[in-house]
Design an enzyme around this catalytic site. Structure first.
Site, PDB file in Angstrom:
ATOM      1  N   ASP A  19      95.516  18.011  39.022  1.00  0.00           N
ATOM      2  CA  ASP A  19      95.688  17.153  37.843  1.00  0.00           C
ATOM      3  C   ASP A  19      94.871  17.663  36.655  1.00  0.00           C
ATOM      4  O   ASP A  19      93.809  18.248  36.839  1.00  0.00           O
ATOM      5  CB  ASP A  19      95.277  15.717  38.213  1.00  0.00           C
ATOM      6  CG  ASP A  19      95.784  14.706  37.193  1.00  0.00           C
ATOM      7  OD1 ASP A  19      96.785  14.997  36.496  1.00  0.00           O
ATOM      8  OD2 ASP A  19      95.180  13.621  37.094  1.00  0.00           O
ATOM      9  N   ASN A  21      96.457  19.242  33.699  1.00  0.00           N
ATOM     10  CA  ASN A  21      97.085  20.310  32.910  1.00  0.00           C
ATOM     11  C   ASN A  21      97.365  19.883  31.468  1.00  0.00           C
ATOM     12  O   ASN A  21      97.192  20.666  30.529  1.00  0.00           O
ATOM     13  CB  ASN A  21      98.427  20.735  33.523  1.00  0.00           C
ATOM     14  CG  ASN A  21      98.268  21.335  34.893  1.00  0.00           C
ATOM     15  OD1 ASN A  21      97.156  21.595  35.330  1.00  0.00           O
ATOM     16  ND2 ASN A  21      99.384  21.539  35.576  1.00  0.00           N
ATOM     17  N   HIS A  36     100.923  23.474  31.968  1.00  0.00           N
ATOM     18  CA  HIS A  36     101.583  23.665  33.269  1.00  0.00           C
ATOM     19  C   HIS A  36     101.716  25.149  33.606  1.00  0.00           C
ATOM     20  O   HIS A  36     101.584  25.540  34.766  1.00  0.00           O
ATOM     21  CB  HIS A  36     102.953  22.981  33.278  1.00  0.00           C
ATOM     22  CG  HIS A  36     102.863  21.491  33.127  1.00  0.00           C
ATOM     23  ND1 HIS A  36     101.945  20.728  33.819  1.00  0.00           N
ATOM     24  CD2 HIS A  36     103.551  20.609  32.352  1.00  0.00           C
ATOM     25  CE1 HIS A  36     102.080  19.450  33.482  1.00  0.00           C
ATOM     26  NE2 HIS A  36     103.046  19.352  32.585  1.00  0.00           N
ATOM     27  N   LEU A 129      97.947  31.756  55.884  1.00  0.00           N
ATOM     28  CA  LEU A 129      97.848  30.399  55.317  1.00  0.00           C
ATOM     29  C   LEU A 129      99.232  29.754  55.173  1.00  0.00           C
ATOM     30  O   LEU A 129     100.166  30.395  54.678  1.00  0.00           O
ATOM     31  CB  LEU A 129      97.189  30.526  53.930  1.00  0.00           C
ATOM     32  CG  LEU A 129      97.135  29.299  53.025  1.00  0.00           C
ATOM     33  CD1 LEU A 129      96.173  28.251  53.585  1.00  0.00           C
ATOM     34  CD2 LEU A 129      96.688  29.693  51.615  1.00  0.00           C
TER      35      LEU A 129
END
Ligand code: IPE
Ligand code: IPE
Ligand code: MG
Length: 239
Positions: A19, A21, A36, A129
């Site tokens: 959160d 951006n 973004h 990952l």
């Protein structure tokens, strides 16, 4: 890179609410969409860092079921960013990353869904990952979809109500097969969950930082992980 945490205590599954951006862009006099774009670059870097540190699962809140409320311009820009840059942001081809997606696909463009399916297929045997992007994702939506599946199984006589254990219900969620979230990180200063993985974070350690997503870097990540390793996780026990 000097690591100060105990590597045996690493979180297995880290969930991240990316959160801030919009605010990052605003502070620079730029449009929200520039934030973004920078956020996508941050994501790319962070994935490498998580992988390097030895995290096994990282699940990123990318677009929520509530984010459709934003202006058409912003929603379109976010979707286009994903359509055009997915393979670049998550470099699953070169980095042995297994890329997955959770959330509804019904409202996404055909082009994006195709890309998502390709990425999942092409990376399914990767052993590094597991990166999961939550797109058109809501924790409540996840639970409702699982509840509907449970009802269907019941209707079809495959289970009866008494068979619906927590374990069974978990297996009907979008995160079937994932370990529970150990560490939740939210950047951008808000201390809330915003409908993210409500079920899966039941016993997560929660790390909130004022740092905006675009400024979140390796050092900040290590700080969060170090904080996590210092927590005493009792799970209700009295040890
Ligand atoms: C997070 O940044 C990205 C998405 C929700 C897609 P925001 O766009 O919410 O940025 P702020 O919170 O307005 O600064
Ligand atoms: C949460 O951020 C959603 C994502 C990061 C994708 P928001 O910016 O949408 O959350 P609220 O509106 O501040 O709760
Ligand atoms: Mg926000």
């Amino acid at each position: 890179m000097g690591r100060t945490f105990d590597e045996n205590k690493l979180p297995l599954h880290v969930a991240i609410i990316m959160d801030g951006n919009g605010r990052w862009a605003k502070r620079r006099g730029l449009p929200r969409t520039a934030g973004h774009r920078e956020g996508a670059r941050t994501l790319r870097r962070l994935i490498r860092d998580l992988s390097d540190i030895g995290i096994r699962y990282a699940t990123f809140y990318t677009f929520s079921t509530e984010n459709w409320k934003r202006s058409e311009d912003e929603v379109n820009a976010l979707m286009k960013l994903l359509e055009d840059n997915l393979d670049d942001v998550v470099n699953y081809k070169d980095e042995n990353i297994r890329l997955r997606f959770i959330g509804g696909r019904e409202r996404l463009s055909e082009k994006l869904v195709k890309k998502m399916e390709n990425a999942e297929e092409n990376s399914k045997d990767h052993t590094g990952l597991t990166v999961t992007l939550a797109i058109d994702y809501g924790g409540r939506d996840d639970i409702i979809r699982a509840a509907k599946k449970a009802m269907e199984l019941c209707r079809d006589g495959e289970i009866s109500p008494k068979d619906l254990t927590e374990e069974k219900f978990s297996s009907l969620l979008s995160t079937d097969g994932y370990p529970e979230v150990d560490l939740l990180i939210r950047t951008g200063g808000e201390i809330r969950i915003s409908n993210y993985m409500n079920w899966q974070i039941s016993y997560a350690e929660m790390y909130f930082t004022d740092t905006l997503w675009c400024d979140f870097d390796r050092k900040e990540l290590e700080k969060a992980v170090e904080w996590y390793t210092s927590r005493s996780r009792r799970f209700g026990d009295a040890k």
